[in-house]
Design a protein around this motif. Structure first.
Motif, PDB file in Angstrom:
ATOM      1  N   TYR A 177       0.846  -1.182   0.000  1.00  0.00           N
ATOM      2  CA  TYR A 177       0.000   0.000   0.000  1.00  0.00           C
ATOM      3  C   TYR A 177       0.883   1.234   0.000  1.00  0.00           C
ATOM      4  O   TYR A 177       2.047   1.169   0.416  1.00  0.00           O
ATOM      5  CB  TYR A 177      -0.921   0.002   1.226  1.00  0.00           C
ATOM      6  N   PRO A 178       0.334   2.346  -0.490  1.00  0.00           N
ATOM      7  CA  PRO A 178      -0.953   2.547  -1.169  1.00  0.00           C
ATOM      8  C   PRO A 178      -1.009   1.787  -2.507  1.00  0.00           C
ATOM      9  O   PRO A 178       0.009   1.634  -3.168  1.00  0.00           O
ATOM     10  CB  PRO A 178      -1.022   4.047  -1.395  1.00  0.00           C
ATOM     11  N   PHE A 179      -2.214   1.382  -2.872  1.00  0.00           N
ATOM     12  CA  PHE A 179      -2.370   0.601  -4.100  1.00  0.00           C
ATOM     13  C   PHE A 179      -3.393   1.282  -4.990  1.00  0.00           C
ATOM     14  O   PHE A 179      -4.512   1.611  -4.564  1.00  0.00           O
ATOM     15  CB  PHE A 179      -2.835  -0.819  -3.778  1.00  0.00           C
ATOM     16  N   LEU A 180      -3.017   1.468  -6.254  1.00  0.00           N
ATOM     17  CA  LEU A 180      -3.908   2.040  -7.271  1.00  0.00           C
ATOM     18  C   LEU A 180      -3.917   1.117  -8.479  1.00  0.00           C
ATOM     19  O   LEU A 180      -2.865   0.609  -8.882  1.00  0.00           O
ATOM     20  CB  LEU A 180      -3.436   3.431  -7.704  1.00  0.00           C
ATOM     21  N   ALA A 181      -5.102   0.903  -9.039  1.00  0.00           N
ATOM     22  CA  ALA A 181      -5.239   0.086 -10.254  1.00  0.00           C
ATOM     23  C   ALA A 181      -6.084   0.846 -11.262  1.00  0.00           C
ATOM     24  O   ALA A 181      -7.136   1.389 -10.921  1.00  0.00           O
ATOM     25  CB  ALA A 181      -5.874  -1.266  -9.936  1.00  0.00           C
ATOM     26  N   MET A 182      -5.601   0.899 -12.493  1.00  0.00           N
ATOM     27  CA  MET A 182      -6.356   1.530 -13.583  1.00  0.00           C
ATOM     28  C   MET A 182      -7.058   0.436 -14.376  1.00  0.00           C
ATOM     29  O   MET A 182      -6.420  -0.509 -14.845  1.00  0.00           O
ATOM     30  CB  MET A 182      -5.420   2.323 -14.501  1.00  0.00           C
ATOM     31  N   ILE A 183      -8.378   0.557 -14.498  1.00  0.00           N
ATOM     32  CA  ILE A 183      -9.206  -0.455 -15.173  1.00  0.00           C
ATOM     33  C   ILE A 183      -9.965   0.226 -16.304  1.00  0.00           C
ATOM     34  O   ILE A 183     -10.445   1.358 -16.166  1.00  0.00           O
ATOM     35  CB  ILE A 183     -10.188  -1.125 -14.190  1.00  0.00           C
ATOM     36  N   MET A 184     -10.094  -0.488 -17.431  1.00  0.00           N
ATOM     37  CA  MET A 184     -10.829   0.051 -18.578  1.00  0.00           C
ATOM     38  C   MET A 184     -11.392  -1.106 -19.395  1.00  0.00           C
ATOM     39  O   MET A 184     -11.058  -2.277 -19.167  1.00  0.00           O
ATOM     40  CB  MET A 184      -9.901   0.887 -19.466  1.00  0.00           C
ATOM     41  N   LEU A 185     -12.262  -0.773 -20.338  1.00  0.00           N
ATOM     42  CA  LEU A 185     -12.820  -1.771 -21.245  1.00  0.00           C
ATOM     43  C   LEU A 185     -11.823  -2.028 -22.365  1.00  0.00           C
ATOM     44  O   LEU A 185     -11.525  -1.145 -23.164  1.00  0.00           O
ATOM     45  CB  LEU A 185     -14.162  -1.295 -21.820  1.00  0.00           C
ATOM     46  N   LYS A 186     -11.334  -3.261 -22.405  1.00  0.00           N
ATOM     47  CA  LYS A 186     -10.329  -3.616 -23.393  1.00  0.00           C
ATOM     48  C   LYS A 186     -10.672  -4.993 -23.947  1.00  0.00           C
ATOM     49  O   LYS A 186     -10.825  -5.953 -23.180  1.00  0.00           O
ATOM     50  CB  LYS A 186      -8.944  -3.631 -22.743  1.00  0.00           C
ATOM     51  N   ASP A 187     -10.786  -5.075 -25.253  1.00  0.00           N
ATOM     52  CA  ASP A 187     -11.185  -6.328 -25.905  1.00  0.00           C
ATOM     53  C   ASP A 187     -12.495  -6.857 -25.321  1.00  0.00           C
ATOM     54  O   ASP A 187     -12.656  -8.037 -25.032  1.00  0.00           O
ATOM     55  CB  ASP A 187     -10.090  -7.389 -25.755  1.00  0.00           C
TER      56      ASP A 187
END
Length: 445
Positions: free
Chosen positions: A230-240
């Motif tokens: 931590y700290p933890f960040l994740a970038m999420i998106m619509l892919k395929d």
């Protein structure tokens, strides 16, 4: 009649089945029927629900499970950025680090042993998610009380809802997992996450979902994303066509560095979002075109049905008119035959014409409506009814008529009436031995 209504209902359902299959592209007719039955054969609601499912929004008949929405975390192209704690500097720093190292090792070892043993005594309460929205709202209130109200806008909903909104709106979703017990959490929250430039950047470029890992909802997401520190960040998106983790940032990070790393991740994956937008726009255009075609087809179908209905009505009206005309012809034929029979009967019942030299005879010349003349002798003692019956028996005489004298003009009472049930005789009517009487046609009256 019941059978006819049942047949019409079956035909309507078949048309809706075909239309629903054409709009959604489903190949299974059984699945189409089940979906329409669930929506009480409301085709608009069924199509909208099906499209929502395709876009990732849960169906009203298939509520989402308590597990987080599946996110692809196995993509080897995930960008990972880990910030390690700074190494000690100088003799004093290394001395402090070496002195504290055994205590840290002992503390974290005993803490892990305690947590491991505690699992056998009392299950981890974070394993049961009962109020995910409450977990998120509790973290937001706690963050504002502990750090600052000037922070990026936290998504006020569950993790699954945030994923669905990011997928529907084709936006980046930044997930922040808050470790309450980690030594770098306070520094990151105060100096980085609440920095003005970070707040403006996140609010204008992406959605932000955050929760504490001490809460069941945050713990469940941490199990899915498998953070290391931590700290933890994740970038999420619509892919395929799948919600995919495209970037991971772990460890304490400064505001400028955070903005640079997020910008790099977004620029590297912007083409995927553009591709998804183009595909979605193409699907929307295809759907609009199909809807327009369906509307045109339904309008044409309604026009054909209306034309067929008018044609049936015209045919029915024509049949009714022809039947009415045939009935009128038959009625007129029956009336004519009845009239002929009545004329023959009257002719047969007439008294014999008196002799030419009979002193009681009256010579009467009748002028008919067609300007023809008829002459006959009658007796003074005979009733005026005899004159009427004689004229009625003639073919040239109309069906309804009255007999009128010329001068003075008067109508002879030849038929019985309420005032005079017995018509007078020729003598009582004041006729002379030679008379000219006029037959007036009353058929039109």
């Amino acid at each position: 009649m019941a059978a006819s209504e049942e047949q019409e209902l079956s035909q309507t359902q078949t048309e809706k089945l075909l239309q629903f299959q054409d709009l959604t592209g489903l190949e299974s007719m059984d699945q189409c029927r089940r979906t329409l039955e669930q929506h009480n054969w409301n085709i608009e609601a069924a199509v909208q629900d099906r499209l929502n499912e395709q876009e990732g929004v849960p169906s009203v008949f298939n509520p989402p499970s308590t597990r987080p929405l599946q996110v692809n975390t196995a993509d080897h192209r995930v960008y990972s950025y880990i910030v390690s704690r700074p190494q000690p500097r100088g003799l004093l720093g290394w001395s402090y680090y070496l002195i504290m190292l055994p205590f840290r090792i002992t503390y974290y070892t005993l803490l892990d042993i305690f947590r491991f043993a505690l699992r056998f005594i009392r299950p981890d309460p974070r394993g049961r998610v009962t109020d995910p929205v409450g977990d998120v709202m509790s973290f937001i209130h706690s963050f504002e009380e502990r750090y600052s109200r000037s922070h990026p806008v936290f998504y006020q909903g569950t993790y699954s809802q945030a994923l669905n909104d990011a997928k529907r709106e084709l936006r980046f979703l930044l997930v922040y997992l808050h470790g309450d017990d980690h030594q770098d959490t306070d520094e990151f929250c105060r100096n980085t996450l609440c920095a003005e430039e970070v707040v403006n950047f996140i609010n204008t470029r992406m959605l932000l979902w955050a929760c504490s890992t001490n809460k069941p909802e945050g713990y469940r997401v941490s199990q899915a994303l498998r953070e290391n520190t931590y700290p933890f960040l994740a970038m999420i998106m619509l892919k395929d066509r799948k919600m995919t983790v495209v970037g991971r940032l772990e460890g304490v990070i400064q505001s400028e560095d955070l903005i640079n790393q997020l910008t790099f991740i977004m620029d590297a994956n912007q083409t995927y979002l553009m591709s998804e937008r183009m595909e979605r726009e193409e699907r929307n255009q295809t759907q609009v075109l199909r809807q327009q075609q369906d509307e045109a087809y339904m309008a044409s179908l309604r026009a054909d049905q209306e034309k067929e209905r008018k044609k049936r009505e015209e045919q029915e009206q024509k049949r009714n008119e022809e039947e009415m005309a045939r009935q009128n012809v038959l009625a007129e034929e029956r009336r004519r035959r009845t009239l002929e029979v009545e004329k023959e009967r009257k002719s047969e019942c007439l008294p014999q014409e008196p002799a030419l030299d009979d002193p009681d005879s009256v010579k009467i010349v009748f002028r008919l409506p067609n300007d023809s003349r008829v002459e006959r002798r009658f007796l003074f003692t005979q009733s005026l009814t005899v004159i009427h019956d004689f004229l009625f028996s003639l073919k040239e005489t109309p069906e309804k008529f009255q007999i009128v004298t010329n001068f003075p003009r008067r109508v002879l009472p030849c038929l019985p009436s309420g005032e005079r049930p017995n018509p007078p005789t020729l003598q009582e009517a004041g006729l002379s031995r030679t008379e000219v009487l006029f037959v007036q046609d009353l058929t039109d009256d």
